[in-house]
Design an enzyme around this catalytic site. Structure first.
Site, PDB file in Angstrom:
ATOM      1  N   ASP A 155      62.583  30.132 -16.851  1.00  0.00           N
ATOM      2  CA  ASP A 155      61.507  29.499 -16.096  1.00  0.00           C
ATOM      3  C   ASP A 155      61.963  28.085 -15.764  1.00  0.00           C
ATOM      4  O   ASP A 155      62.941  27.574 -16.327  1.00  0.00           O
ATOM      5  CB  ASP A 155      60.221  29.492 -16.938  1.00  0.00           C
ATOM      6  CG  ASP A 155      58.991  29.037 -16.153  1.00  0.00           C
ATOM      7  OD1 ASP A 155      59.072  28.916 -14.921  1.00  0.00           O
ATOM      8  OD2 ASP A 155      57.951  28.797 -16.788  1.00  0.00           O
ATOM      9  N   GLN A 172      51.221  36.819 -15.228  1.00  0.00           N
ATOM     10  CA  GLN A 172      52.649  36.852 -14.946  1.00  0.00           C
ATOM     11  C   GLN A 172      53.342  37.879 -15.828  1.00  0.00           C
ATOM     12  O   GLN A 172      54.198  38.651 -15.369  1.00  0.00           O
ATOM     13  CB  GLN A 172      53.267  35.467 -15.176  1.00  0.00           C
ATOM     14  CG  GLN A 172      54.777  35.417 -15.012  1.00  0.00           C
ATOM     15  CD  GLN A 172      55.218  35.734 -13.604  1.00  0.00           C
ATOM     16  OE1 GLN A 172      54.766  35.099 -12.654  1.00  0.00           O
ATOM     17  NE2 GLN A 172      56.099  36.709 -13.441  1.00  0.00           N
ATOM     18  N   ARG A 175      53.396  40.929  -9.068  1.00  0.00           N
ATOM     19  CA  ARG A 175      52.185  40.151  -9.352  1.00  0.00           C
ATOM     20  C   ARG A 175      51.003  40.766  -8.603  1.00  0.00           C
ATOM     21  O   ARG A 175      49.895  40.874  -9.133  1.00  0.00           O
ATOM     22  CB  ARG A 175      52.363  38.687  -8.926  1.00  0.00           C
ATOM     23  CG  ARG A 175      53.262  37.832  -9.804  1.00  0.00           C
ATOM     24  CD  ARG A 175      52.632  37.520 -11.155  1.00  0.00           C
ATOM     25  NE  ARG A 175      51.359  36.819 -11.025  1.00  0.00           N
ATOM     26  CZ  ARG A 175      51.239  35.490 -10.876  1.00  0.00           C
ATOM     27  NH1 ARG A 175      52.310  34.719 -10.828  1.00  0.00           N
ATOM     28  NH2 ARG A 175      50.043  34.930 -10.798  1.00  0.00           N
ATOM     29  N   HIS A 232      50.154  32.359 -19.627  1.00  0.00           N
ATOM     30  CA  HIS A 232      50.233  32.905 -18.265  1.00  0.00           C
ATOM     31  C   HIS A 232      50.254  34.435 -18.349  1.00  0.00           C
ATOM     32  O   HIS A 232      51.254  35.074 -18.032  1.00  0.00           O
ATOM     33  CB  HIS A 232      51.494  32.377 -17.572  1.00  0.00           C
ATOM     34  CG  HIS A 232      51.461  32.475 -16.082  1.00  0.00           C
ATOM     35  ND1 HIS A 232      50.454  33.112 -15.384  1.00  0.00           N
ATOM     36  CD2 HIS A 232      52.336  32.025 -15.137  1.00  0.00           C
ATOM     37  CE1 HIS A 232      50.700  33.034 -14.088  1.00  0.00           C
ATOM     38  NE2 HIS A 232      51.828  32.382 -13.915  1.00  0.00           N
ATOM     39  N   CYS A 256      59.944  33.656 -13.245  1.00  0.00           N
ATOM     40  CA  CYS A 256      58.579  33.755 -12.717  1.00  0.00           C
ATOM     41  C   CYS A 256      58.377  32.974 -11.424  1.00  0.00           C
ATOM     42  O   CYS A 256      57.340  33.133 -10.770  1.00  0.00           O
ATOM     43  CB  CYS A 256      57.581  33.332 -13.784  1.00  0.00           C
ATOM     44  SG  CYS A 256      57.791  31.646 -14.360  1.00  0.00           S
TER      45      CYS A 256
END
Length: 309
Positions: free
Chosen positions: A229, A136, A297, A133, A269
């Site tokens: 997460d 992110q 983001r 990712h 995130c």
């Protein structure tokens, strides 16, 4: 620095200097945006957004980011395109390359993104796969810089929980920047060995460090950043009961936060499941930068879009 035409698939493909360039660019874009200045370098450009996985932050930030840069975003659900009926990815890549200027894809298999980039003649951006990712983590690095300054070498980031796609990209991005990275996870949920070895190598080159442990209190000692997460990623719902049992000792709560530095920040995130990977008090507390991180983001991805397209 000319990055036009590049793909953004994995942070290991990008040098520290290139990542720093994008982070500085993102900071400039954010400052100008907050000051009400127009920045529309992508007028006349279009971006295809391929989604196989549902999304809030990825979809909204890329659509609005492309719009704010003067371009045109086009949402392409797999269910509504020929990909959903079995058209080969390499065919889709070449078809879209004749219509649009870039592709962002959020999907399950990382190999699909790699294949898309191989056959597309336009930039391909990895919006998320089960392996990585990277977008992110660009927002994460931007957020850490906003809280601690541009120089990140020597800052300690501790990731607690599942050794998943976010963990892999954090391990790469943060060790490239010279940070001291600790991943604390139950042994059977460790990051892939391949990424552990990559992180160790990058840390040795950058002057940072990398440690993998299942000792939570040891991991968090003197941490500057605590990061977590969701314990149950999309598509893994059947594992929820087992994961909650295994991961409960890795929850970020007020007691654990006290072991870190008093200036430590808490990151996630999102989406966050309060009472699981972190508590309500922590995510709403004064050390949480979760929503600053989420906003970034938009700005980090605008930098990527403007640089590549």
């Amino acid at each position: 620095m000319n990055l036009k035409g590049r793909d953004f698939i994995a942070l290991e493909d990008w040098s520290k200097e290139e990542i720093e360039y994008l982070l500085n660019f993102a900071a400039e874009i954010k400052a100008d945006f907050k000051a009400g200045k127009d920045f529309k370098p992508l007028e006349g450009k279009s971006l295809g957004l391929i989604f196989q996985k549902n999304s809030t932050r990825t979809r909204v930030s890329f659509e609005i980011g492309m719009y704010q840069l003067g371009g045109h975003p086009m949402f392409l659900s797999v269910a509504d395109t020929q990909l959903g009926r079995g058209e080969p990815i390499k065919d889709t890549a070449r078809v879209l390359s004749g219509y649009i200027d870039g592709i962002m894809i959020r999907t399950f298999n990382h190999s699909d993104v790699v294949e898309l980039a191989e056959y597309a003649s336009i930039p391909v951006i990895n919006g998320l796969t089960d392996l990585l990712h990277p977008c992110q983590v660009m927002a994460d690095l931007m957020t850490i810089q906003e809280n601690f300054g541009k120089e990140l070498k020597g800052k300690k980031l501790v990731y607690l929980g599942d050794g998943n796609n976010v963990a892999h990209s954090l391990m790469i991005g943060c060790t490239k920047m010279g940070m001291d990275v600790v991943v604390a996870a139950p042994a059977q949920y460790n990051p892939l060995d391949e990424y552990v070895e990559k992180a160790k190598k990058l840390a040795s080159e950058s002057g940072g460090s990398f440690v993998l442990t299942d000792d939570v209190r040891y991991a968090v000692q003197d941490a500057d950043v605590l990061y977590t997460d969701t314990w149950v990623s999309m598509g893994q719902e059947e594992e929820k009961a087992e994961k909650v049992k295994k991961f409960s000792p890795f929850q970020i709560n007020e007691a654990l936060l006290k072991i870190a530095k008093p200036t430590a920040i808490v990151m996630h995130c999102l989406p966050a499941y309060r009472g699981f990977e972190l508590t309500e008090e922590v995510i709403e507390g004064k050390q949480s930068v979760v929503f600053q991180e989420s906003e970034n983001r938009l700005h980090a991805q605008k930098a990527i879009l403007a640089a590549l397209l």
